[in-house]
Design an enzyme around this catalytic site. Structure first.
Site, PDB file in Angstrom:
ATOM      1  N   HIS A 107      37.931 -62.188  14.094  1.00  0.00           N
ATOM      2  CA  HIS A 107      38.481 -61.163  13.610  1.00  0.00           C
ATOM      3  C   HIS A 107      39.397 -61.128  12.345  1.00  0.00           C
ATOM      4  O   HIS A 107      40.232 -62.097  12.490  1.00  0.00           O
ATOM      5  CB  HIS A 107      38.938 -60.051  14.680  1.00  0.00           C
ATOM      6  N   LYS A 151      35.241 -49.979  19.772  1.00  0.00           N
ATOM      7  CA  LYS A 151      34.706 -50.365  18.455  1.00  0.00           C
ATOM      8  C   LYS A 151      33.145 -50.281  18.606  1.00  0.00           C
ATOM      9  O   LYS A 151      32.307 -50.614  17.354  1.00  0.00           O
ATOM     10  CB  LYS A 151      35.036 -51.714  18.064  1.00  0.00           C
TER      11      LYS A 151
END
Length: 482
Positions: free
Chosen positions: A53, A253
């Site tokens: 990420h 998410k």
């Protein structure tokens, strides 16, 4: 009886424990990595998305935010040193309405505050140009070029091997059940012979709260959250260029669609709390959810190309952040390492070593520390000329065992002779990908088991999939064992 004394014992051989052991092996220390499973990387590290990420998700100022960004910066060089597949393919958080656009602006500003580089908000024209397979209903996206994908278990295996090559020990099938404070450190007991260590690192994943309680630390609780995934054949690996997320909402998410470091396409995960800390079952409901959400992002997704599904557990702490602290002198917790834990893991390892130093651990660098571990396997990636040169030296590289992934017998032998040595068919699978292809081992499993039996000096019938209680139970015949 005098117990073997280590300077540092690391409990848990997932990616955080493995990288911590590797970081410690830089110094003149005796280090022991302790794992209750039959192999390293068998817990959360075995079954996660493998996403590196960029660092815009976590709240500014948290350990998650700080260590995420640092870890993402460290990952390319680390992967190169350890011979692990890594692709800096970038990520897209896709928006479909005005509310999504507002949230994407928030993520953009948070990413800048966290130190993420080169973030950009893309309009619909550019988004469709770089990802033509995305839904035409998308209106914008947050683009993070520093995001990437890596093989998570490959990273942990390589880090463990590099630590062992630099002098660390690795104890498998050792479940820690008792930690006693002693004048010079800790006595560690469990399913193996007792040992002593001056310092202890608790990196036991979903069981980190249990380990912490052994030394009287009852300051946090962990809940296992299950994430289910679906993996598509490599013929689908180029459908997308980037890792694609929905805009997060109050539920999280959502499902991602992403290329993997090894060329497949990954869908998932779901997110549901479970009571059992070993509950990695997949469910019909979970897989249906994955497909439904993935189709929203990529309408032409070839779901008929799914080759396997799996689930993993994330250790969700009750603090909202990573729990990395020293509750008693000489003992360090690395708990609640949920997403972005894989990304942050190189930085977490350094953070832990610094905490140990603050606790009194002397760090004297080894002049002969070798950070390089050549890639394991990879025979299929060589040119024909290079392959023939290898085969002339060792003809067993000319015997292809796994047709789907083009894995040779020679590569399987590498996995049985290089640290950390594989002991079962899943161990071979995670090291050289035999059984990870389209047929999921239906063709090659008997041959892999035969090589294991021969090299480990055990009966064919004693070969296991993943340790005790998982015998492969294949009938050896002349046709399937040659």
């Amino acid at each position: 009886m005098k117990l073997k004394m280590y300077d540092v014992a690391v409990i848990g051989a997932g990616v955080v424990g493995a990288l911590t052991a590797r970081e410690l092996s830089r110094y003149s220390l005796s280090v022991c990595l302790i794992e209750k499973g039959n192999d390293v990387a068998g817990g959360a590290t075995r079954a996660n998305s493998g996403i590196v990420h960029a660092g815009f998700d976590a709240e500014t100022g948290t350990l998650k935010a700080r260590l995420n960004v640092k870890g993402a910066r460290l990952m390319p060089a680390l992967a190169a040193e350890l011979g692990v597949h890594y692709r800096q393919n970038g990520s897209l958080v896709v928006g479909y309405n005005a509310a999504d656009r507002t949230e994407i602006q928030t993520l953009y500003e948070r990413g800048l505050a966290n130190g993420v580089e080169n973030l950009a908000i893309l309009d619909i024209e550019l988004l469709q140009k770089i990802e033509p397979a995305l839904s035409k209903k998308a209106i914008c996206a947050l683009y993070a070029p520093t995001a990437g994908v890596i093989c998570p278990f490959g990273l942990a295996i390589a880090a463990t091997g590099n630590a062992m090559d630099n002098g660390a020990d690795c104890l498998l099938n050792y479940e820690v059940t008792e930690l006693l404070r002693e004048a010079d450190g800790f006595r560690i007991s469990g399913s193996g012979a007792p040992i002593s260590a001056r310092f202890v690192v608790n990196a036991a994943g979903v069981f980190s709260d249990k380990i912490a309680r052994l030394i009287g630390d009852d300051s946090f609780r962990l809940r296992p959250r299950r994430g289910e995934y679906m993996l598509l054949d490599k013929v689908c690996g180029n459908l997308l260029n980037h890792t694609v997320f929905f805009t997060p909402d109050e539920k999280g998410k959502g499902v991602l669609v992403s290329p993997t470091a090894d060329g497949n396409l990954l869908l998932g995960p779901t997110s549901s709390f479970v009571t059992g800390k070993s509950d990695t079952a997949t469910t019909a409901e979970g897989l249906e959810q994955i497909l439904a959400e993935a189709y929203r992002q990529v309408p032409e997704l070839p779901a008929g190309k799914v080759i396997t599904s799996f689930a993993g557990l994330r250790a969700v702490g009750d603090t909202g952040d990573f729990i990395i602290n020293s509750p008693v002198p000489g003992f360090v917790n690395a708990a609640g390492i949920e997403s972005p834990g894989l990304t942050a893991s190189p930085a977490i390892a350094r953070y832990i070593v610094n905490l140990l130093a603050e606790n009194g651990l002397a760090l004297r660098e080894k002049p002969d520390f070798n950070p390089i571990r050549p890639a394991l396997g990879g025979f299929r990636e060589k040119t024909a000329e290079e392959q023939n040169a290898v085969i002339r030296v060792n003809p067993r590289y000319g015997n292809v065992i796994c047709r789907c992934e083009q894995v040779s017998e020679g590569e399987i032998l590498e996995a049985l002779t290089r640290n950390p040595i594989a002991h079962d068919t899943d161990g071979i699978k995670r090291r050289v990908r035999a059984g990870m292809g389209r047929c999921q081992g239906e063709f090659c499993l008997p041959s892999v088991a035969a090589v294991l039996a021969e090299e480990l000096g055990i009966p064919f019938e004693a070969v296991t999939k993943s340790g005790a209680g998982s015998k492969v139970n294949l009938r050896r015949t002349k046709g399937n064992a040659d």
